[in-house]
Each structure stands twice: as structure tokens, then as C-alpha cells.
Design a protein around this motif. Sequence first.
Motif, PDB file in Angstrom:
ATOM      1  N   UNK A  16       0.848  -1.190   0.000  1.00  0.00           N
ATOM      2  CA  UNK A  16       0.000   0.000   0.000  1.00  0.00           C
ATOM      3  C   UNK A  16       0.891   1.250   0.000  1.00  0.00           C
ATOM      4  N   UNK A  17       0.952   1.973  -1.103  1.00  0.00           N
ATOM      5  CA  UNK A  17       1.859   3.125  -1.186  1.00  0.00           C
ATOM      6  C   UNK A  17       1.632   4.167  -0.095  1.00  0.00           C
ATOM      7  N   UNK A  18       0.382   4.351   0.332  1.00  0.00           N
ATOM      8  CA  UNK A  18       0.115   5.387   1.328  1.00  0.00           C
ATOM      9  C   UNK A  18       0.719   5.052   2.684  1.00  0.00           C
ATOM     10  N   UNK A  19       1.102   3.796   2.885  1.00  0.00           N
ATOM     11  CA  UNK A  19       1.727   3.405   4.147  1.00  0.00           C
ATOM     12  C   UNK A  19       3.199   3.798   4.210  1.00  0.00           C
ATOM     13  N   UNK A  20       3.805   4.080   3.063  1.00  0.00           N
ATOM     14  CA  UNK A  20       5.234   4.365   3.022  1.00  0.00           C
ATOM     15  C   UNK A  20       5.493   5.855   3.263  1.00  0.00           C
ATOM     16  N   UNK A  21       5.244   6.253   4.508  1.00  0.00           N
ATOM     17  CA  UNK A  21       5.540   7.634   4.877  1.00  0.00           C
ATOM     18  C   UNK A  21       7.046   7.806   5.087  1.00  0.00           C
ATOM     19  N   UNK A  22       7.463   9.036   5.312  1.00  0.00           N
ATOM     20  CA  UNK A  22       8.895   9.313   5.400  1.00  0.00           C
ATOM     21  C   UNK A  22       9.548   8.529   6.528  1.00  0.00           C
ATOM     22  N   UNK A  23       8.871   8.430   7.668  1.00  0.00           N
ATOM     23  CA  UNK A  23       9.453   7.700   8.790  1.00  0.00           C
ATOM     24  C   UNK A  23       9.637   6.220   8.458  1.00  0.00           C
ATOM     25  N   UNK A  24       8.681   5.651   7.729  1.00  0.00           N
ATOM     26  CA  UNK A  24       8.774   4.246   7.346  1.00  0.00           C
ATOM     27  C   UNK A  24       9.888   4.051   6.326  1.00  0.00           C
ATOM     28  N   UNK A  25       9.982   4.966   5.353  1.00  0.00           N
ATOM     29  CA  UNK A  25      11.050   4.863   4.353  1.00  0.00           C
ATOM     30  C   UNK A  25      12.417   4.994   4.996  1.00  0.00           C
ATOM     31  N   UNK A  26      12.562   5.894   5.940  1.00  0.00           N
ATOM     32  CA  UNK A  26      13.842   6.055   6.630  1.00  0.00           C
ATOM     33  C   UNK A  26      14.196   4.800   7.430  1.00  0.00           C
ATOM     34  N   UNK A  27      13.193   4.208   8.081  1.00  0.00           N
ATOM     35  CA  UNK A  27      13.444   2.982   8.845  1.00  0.00           C
ATOM     36  C   UNK A  27      13.896   1.851   7.924  1.00  0.00           C
ATOM     37  N   UNK A  28      13.242   1.710   6.782  1.00  0.00           N
ATOM     38  CA  UNK A  28      13.640   0.683   5.818  1.00  0.00           C
ATOM     39  C   UNK A  28      15.049   0.937   5.309  1.00  0.00           C
ATOM     40  N   UNK A  29      15.367   2.179   5.013  1.00  0.00           N
ATOM     41  CA  UNK A  29      16.697   2.511   4.477  1.00  0.00           C
ATOM     42  C   UNK A  29      17.799   2.150   5.462  1.00  0.00           C
ATOM     43  N   UNK A  30      17.624   2.522   6.732  1.00  0.00           N
ATOM     44  CA  UNK A  30      18.661   2.260   7.713  1.00  0.00           C
ATOM     45  C   UNK A  30      18.770   0.776   8.045  1.00  0.00           C
ATOM     46  N   UNK A  31      17.644   0.071   8.033  1.00  0.00           N
ATOM     47  CA  UNK A  31      17.703  -1.365   8.297  1.00  0.00           C
ATOM     48  C   UNK A  31      18.395  -2.101   7.155  1.00  0.00           C
ATOM     49  N   UNK A  32      18.105  -1.718   5.933  1.00  0.00           N
ATOM     50  CA  UNK A  32      18.771  -2.353   4.792  1.00  0.00           C
ATOM     51  C   UNK A  32      20.266  -2.038   4.792  1.00  0.00           C
ATOM     52  N   UNK A  33      20.618  -0.823   5.175  1.00  0.00           N
ATOM     53  CA  UNK A  33      22.032  -0.462   5.274  1.00  0.00           C
ATOM     54  C   UNK A  33      22.742  -1.354   6.284  1.00  0.00           C
ATOM     55  N   UNK A  34      22.091  -1.593   7.422  1.00  0.00           N
ATOM     56  CA  UNK A  34      22.715  -2.410   8.454  1.00  0.00           C
ATOM     57  C   UNK A  34      22.733  -3.881   8.069  1.00  0.00           C
ATOM     58  N   UNK A  35      21.595  -4.403   7.574  1.00  0.00           N
ATOM     59  CA  UNK A  35      21.521  -5.823   7.238  1.00  0.00           C
ATOM     60  C   UNK A  35      22.351  -6.174   6.014  1.00  0.00           C
TER      61      UNK A  35
END
Length: 281
Positions: free
Chosen positions: A53-72
Motif C-alpha cells: 500500500x503506497x500510502x503506508x510508506x511515509x517518510x518515517x517508514x522509508x527512513x526505517x527501511x533505508x537504515x535497516x537495509x544499510x545495516x543488514x
Amino acid sequence: MQDTRTKSLIWADPTNGLYRKTLSSVGSYTREQWREVHYLAAVLGTALFLSVQPRRWRRTVRDAFKWQFLFFGVESVRFIFIVAVMVGLSVVVQLGVWTGKLGQSQKLGPLLVVVVARELGPLFANFVLIVRGGSAIATELGIMKAGGEVRVLQAQGLEPMLFLVMPRVLAMAVASFCLSVIFVVVAFASGYGFGRFFGHANVDPAVFLSSVFKAVHPFDAFGFLVKCLLPALLTAVICCTEGLSVEGGVTQVPLAAKRALTRSLFALYRTSVAVSVLAYA
């Protein structure tokens, strides 16, 4: 009537208590495992449903995904690279040497696809993610739950499932796929390079690549994807649920992390065995 009395006497026999106790234990264990699978499937299904659902991907969610992918993913590339080089030296070179000595050089491609691409690549990638990412997820979320940060997020209108679980689940799945691909490519390249250096590989790299690509079938690609993604998704869900289930203070966080790692390793083993059995059946 006589059969009924006979059965009653059998079940009333004191020596049959161990049998009844064993059946009860097996039944309890089966129900517990079913409830666990049902709960993990519900959490995973919810996370995947929210992710499309695109509307679920708010900035906070996108930032969380970005940092988790960077770490993992990104920070695990160096370790995966080293492991892949070792596998290339020990497995790819040995397969090339022995298939050549046995006069079965045409079998090198299928063996490399089955052993390295389908089995070792996803296995090592998910193992690294469990050790690095799984413990970090369980510990981080456990500390947040024990410290009351989860309640603060809920008070601010941020759903824990959306902000804490979904980004970690997707980041681990994407990281698993990327690390598996890197592992396979590096293992093949290093194996061919070492084999050529020691005089055991074909001089023409096109022949080596052709033998590998000809051995790849659509089912191999499907099995590769399943072995990459499914254990990673289960690992992320298990570690998130264990971390968010912490009760009683920070002292319970190490226990939750230990349970998360143990359950994740069992999930990796079970899914790998199940997919392999279905593939070779």
C-alpha cells in the motif's frame, strides 16, 4: 461389548500410562507448533499486506527501511565476500578438479548450480543475517518495549507494525536476496580464478560461464528465490515478535534475543530442508 471392556482394561492398565503421557505430549507439542506457525503467518501476512500500500510508506517508514537495509545488507557485504571466496577456493575448485579427473567435465555446471547457487548461497546469506541482524532486531525492539518507547510511538499515532515490523521484514528479505546473489557471483568468480591460477580450470571463461548458464532451469531460479526470501522473512518476523513480547524489564532482553536466534536457526534449517526435499522429490 467384550471389545469395549477389553479397550477399557488396556487404557486402565498402569503400564500403559507412559503411552498415554507420550500421546498427550505429542498432541500438546503439535498444537503449540500450529499456534506458533499460525501467529507468525498472521504477522508476516499483515506486514506484506501493508507493504503493497503506497500510502503506508511515509517518510518515517522509508527512513526505517533505508537504515535497516544499510545495516543488514550493505554492512554484511564484506563478510559475505570473504565467505564466498573461501567457498570458491574449497568447493568450486574441488568440483572442477574432480569432475575433470573423472572425465565428467560436462557435469561441472549442474553441480555448481545445485551446490553453490541453490544450497550454499541462500544458506550462508541467511545465516549471516540471523547472526548480525536477528540478534540486533530482537535486542533493539526488546529494549524499546522494556523502556516504554513502543507506548510512546503508539501515543504519537505510529503503529508498531507499520513503523517497527514492516521495514525490518522487507529490509531483511531484500538484503538476503542481494547477499545471496553476491555470494554466488563471488564464489563462481573466485573459484574460476583460483582454478585457472593453479591450472585446473578451462582457459576460456566463456566455456565456464556457458556450462553454468546451461545448467540453470526455471525451477532452480524459483528454488533460489524461495530459499533466499522465506527464511529471511521468517527470521525478521520471529525476531520482531520476540523483541516486542519482552515483559518485566531490560533483564528479559537477552533471553528474548536468545530465543529469537534459536527459533530463527530452526526456521532456516526447516525451510531449507523442506525446499530441498520438494526439489529433489
